[in-house]
Design a protein around this motif. Sequence first.
Motif, short mmCIF file in Angstrom:
data_model
loop_
_atom_site.label_atom_id
_atom_site.label_comp_id
_atom_site.label_asym_id
_atom_site.label_seq_id
_atom_site.Cartn_x
_atom_site.Cartn_y
_atom_site.Cartn_z
N LEU A 69 0.80 -1.22 0.00
CA LEU A 69 0.00 0.00 0.00
C LEU A 69 0.84 1.27 0.00
CD1 LEU A 69 -2.68 -1.24 2.53
CD2 LEU A 69 -3.01 -0.82 0.09
N LYS A 70 2.10 1.14 0.41
CA LYS A 70 2.98 2.31 0.45
C LYS A 70 4.31 1.92 -0.16
CE LYS A 70 2.78 4.50 4.57
NZ LYS A 70 2.81 4.52 6.06
N ASN A 71 4.88 2.82 -0.92
CA ASN A 71 6.11 2.45 -1.60
C ASN A 71 6.91 3.72 -1.88
OD1 ASN A 71 8.09 1.33 -3.25
ND2 ASN A 71 6.66 -0.06 -4.25
N SER A 72 8.07 3.83 -1.27
CA SER A 72 8.96 4.96 -1.54
C SER A 72 10.31 4.41 -1.96
CB SER A 72 9.09 5.87 -0.31
OG SER A 72 7.89 6.56 -0.06
N LYS A 127 19.49 -6.33 19.45
CA LYS A 127 18.17 -6.04 20.02
C LYS A 127 17.35 -5.30 18.96
CE LYS A 127 19.46 -3.96 23.95
NZ LYS A 127 19.23 -3.29 25.25
N VAL A 128 16.05 -5.53 18.96
CA VAL A 128 15.24 -4.91 17.92
C VAL A 128 13.84 -4.63 18.46
CG1 VAL A 128 14.64 -7.19 16.98
CG2 VAL A 128 14.38 -5.16 15.54
N VAL A 129 13.31 -3.46 18.13
CA VAL A 129 11.91 -3.17 18.44
C VAL A 129 11.20 -2.77 17.14
CG1 VAL A 129 12.12 -2.53 20.86
CG2 VAL A 129 12.45 -0.78 19.09
N CYS A 130 9.91 -3.12 17.09
CA CYS A 130 9.11 -2.83 15.90
C CYS A 130 7.92 -1.94 16.29
CB CYS A 130 8.56 -4.12 15.30
SG CYS A 130 9.83 -5.24 14.71
N TYR A 131 7.60 -1.02 15.42
CA TYR A 131 6.39 -0.21 15.59
C TYR A 131 6.08 0.38 14.23
CZ TYR A 131 10.10 3.24 15.83
OH TYR A 131 11.23 3.98 15.56
N GLY A 132 4.88 0.89 14.10
CA GLY A 132 4.61 1.54 12.80
C GLY A 132 3.18 1.41 12.35
N HIS A 133 3.02 1.69 11.06
CA HIS A 133 1.71 1.84 10.47
C HIS A 133 1.21 0.49 9.98
CE1 HIS A 133 3.15 5.86 10.90
NE2 HIS A 133 4.05 5.72 9.94
N ALA A 134 0.79 -0.33 10.95
CA ALA A 134 0.48 -1.73 10.65
C ALA A 134 -0.67 -1.84 9.64
CB ALA A 134 0.12 -2.45 11.94
N GLY A 135 -1.59 -0.91 9.69
CA GLY A 135 -2.71 -0.95 8.76
C GLY A 135 -2.28 -0.92 7.30
N ASP A 136 -1.15 -0.30 7.05
CA ASP A 136 -0.57 -0.26 5.70
C ASP A 136 0.44 -1.38 5.47
OD1 ASP A 136 -1.77 2.21 4.88
OD2 ASP A 136 -0.34 3.26 6.14
N GLY A 137 0.67 -2.22 6.48
CA GLY A 137 1.74 -3.22 6.35
C GLY A 137 3.13 -2.62 6.49
N ASN A 138 3.18 -1.40 7.01
CA ASN A 138 4.44 -0.63 7.05
C ASN A 138 4.99 -0.59 8.48
OD1 ASN A 138 5.18 2.93 6.53
ND2 ASN A 138 6.54 1.19 6.36
#
Lengths: 466, 466
Positions: free
Chosen positions: A187-190, B372-383
Amino acid sequence: MASLVTPELIEKFVEIVGGSYVLYDQDSLTQYGRDETEKLLFLPEIVIRPRTADEISKIMILCNEHKIPVTPRAGGTGLSGGAIPTKGGVLLSIDRLNEIIEIDEQNLQVTTETGVITEVLQDAVKAKGLFYPPDPSSKGSCFIGGNIAENSGGPKAVKYGKVKDYVLNLEVVLPTGEIIWTGANVLKNSTGYNLTQLMVGSEGTLGIVTKAVFKLIPYPKQDMLMLIPFHTLESASAAVSAIFRAGYTPSSLEFVEIDALKIAAQFVDSHVVPVDDSIAAHLIVEVDGNDPEVLMKDMEGIAIALDGFDIGEIFFAEDSQQKEELWKLRRRAAEAVKSVGYTVEEDTVVPRAKLPELIHGVKDLGVKFDFKVVCYGHAGDGNIHVRINKEGFPNSYGHPEMEEILNELFKLVVSLGGTISGEHGIGLTQKRYLSLILNDTHVRLMQGIKQTFDPNNILNAGKIFD
Amino acid sequence: MASLVTPELIEKFVEIVGGSYVLYDQDSLTQYGRDETEKLLFLPEIVIRPRTADEISKIMILCNEHKIPVTPRAGGTGLSGGAIPTKGGVLLSIDRLNEIIEIDEQNLQVTTETGVITEVLQDAVKAKGLFYPPDPSSKGSCFIGGNIAENSGGPKAVKYGKVKDYVLNLEVVLPTGEIIWTGANVLKNSTGYNLTQLMVGSEGTLGIVTKAVFKLIPYPKQDMLMLIPFHTLESASAAVSAIFRAGYTPSSLEFVEIDALKIAAQFVDSHVVPVDDSIAAHLIVEVDGNDPEVLMKDMEGIAIALDGFDIGEIFFAEDSQQKEELWKLRRRAAEAVKSVGYTVEEDTVVPRAKLPELIHGVKDLGVKFDFKVVCYGHAGDGNIHVRINKEGFPNSYGHPEMEEILNELFKLVVSLGGTISGEHGIGLTQKRYLSLILNDTHVRLMQGIKQTFDPNNILNAGKIFD
């Protein structure tokens, strides 16, 4: 013009696609030599109907090597001559690329070949509760590939956007034969230049789009439709922006001048709209969503927003049959008015609030240059189709007097901050007016892009610009 | 490297913009030599802060003539190094192009210079009841011009789209100095190649965007927000596509892993979210519209759709203060985790239903490569933004071991049908991974486009591709 397509090449084309799909009888050449643009005919030397991107790639490699013009063709419903094979050579039809490959209900996406008819795709995803909104009036016969080529809109664009707003990824055969995907199914692509958006609206000049991935949305469960009559063209066109300023976004907001409506009603033998000689034009207003109460409130709110405009009695479509009949009238207006002599269609678009000036200016031009004219179209987008009927001038292309008229029309459009095509493209017939809106620098950039994609200038050459 | 910017040229630049706006003291060069990307610094030779497109045109003509590298810079908040002047030369800041030119309430459009801060533009149109949705987390400091360059998204993109969905027309100074408008101020445009969309996401390599015309929409009158805790990463990520499949389109649907939330809560000293060690991640779900009853039904429907997922007690934000505090936690997550060592941020995007595999794969890589890694973001876009903390490797750029890790990460993303940037761009730091998603043909086409716009390769050269 000497024949470029030699018997040896024909043999190779037959090897690639099979003998049944290489046509050069006169009937086929004539059939594929025109589209829905005015009354124009240019014959190709040969028609090829490949089945796959791979076959198209092989054809393009041969044509590129031998510098043979190739004109791609989707449904042949275009209105700017984009699919007309003006250079002869090969007419490449994508009508056999007609498979819907996957409806991905997990991700709300569809992957389809581009020879699929728009309405077929819409119906297939609707059966899964999903919605692909862009549908030109020709949705029953146009192809997805043509819609991509022209960045088509249709009546839902006002709320849901055009083809460009749904395309995620395209499989494209380049004029040089390489096959690429332009993006990713996300849905998003940059990630680099947006080749996907560059292909959309490029009118088959940069590559042949063979597959498309579209995002889908949930199908709205409800819609309501009303027809609002106006006593003057001015009030009808001014009402359009008033609706948006009041905070409403209809799912369709169409303008139909009374003459167009009357002709269409006769054409399809419909009596749903009461005849009233005091009416100058109608707005068709549709709202959609999931909650009928909300929609009813929207309809009432829109009616209130039009208080003070010079309107007649609003007609609410009561059931799906009435809605369908109203839509049929609107969708077949172009065909109807064409049948009675309004053969030249222009695709003007201006900022929404400039609609009254546009309509007024169009009528003035009709008086000045002695032609009959009807207007209808996607008023919510500021996109009005202008149909001209001038005796003795069935075409604009190649008729200096009609070209002068259109030059005046488009000067008006540009002076209002608009442009010369909202959804039909430039193709062949509008090329002459391009310099009203694009300067030498624009054209140099576009030519440079074209040269990058098509170094031998074989693919739909001479469309949009020379 | 020999100095390209001679005293004679500096004198000419001073003539164009005035002495106060040509900077070459060490502090300025250092300040303009970095952006928000990791810990990278490359000094320009000179910083120029023009006021108008006309001044920029004159600067570009000089630089083009003398083949001097020019790096355009907006807010300097980029995360892929796009504004870092790796080639030295001129750093061209657009910060003085900071005027909102016109809010057109008739046509629901805004015309703005591109050095305006995103939030300033949003607030100005909101004061008129209008909405410009794209707002990256950096909205308080990033510029509209940078948002155009990267095709920015932000939390509202899931319902309202990205920058590309609002741009109607752009004023652009080309590397060769010409000033063009790319389109028209209309909602639909099929007039030649879509130069507007080509500029969006081109990361300042094709031209310097000096003005933009955006369409606006009515500001939604109501919104509601809830925070849903999940006991496993799998259930949180799987829940995302379930919400859409149930027919809901939230106005935001954000994923925040618990570690990111805890670090952010400490960073901004917030106690709004109850600490519970059994929680692995949260989804932040916002719905908006005009009718609170409809929104309440949506919230309930979404909660029902999540029945069967492994969730804790849902937290409803009760007032605007609670909403703001939740948003602050989400918006400042990047800054917060960076402050405690998670310095490398990647901008992965996959089809929505592939989120569980992405998150799982990311965690596996952390074990395999000991980070170490953390994830967050615009999940609705799969981003999903992936933040990595590996001791001794504060940067990805130029660190082979970190580059190997990211190579593995992006291979995973591509194998899931995703791509390597959803909204941050390729710029400098992601260039190395471009070949995972684009092949030689893609790059040849992009290089050809670049060559057409910038024949001397002076504008942000070496970004996206070589």
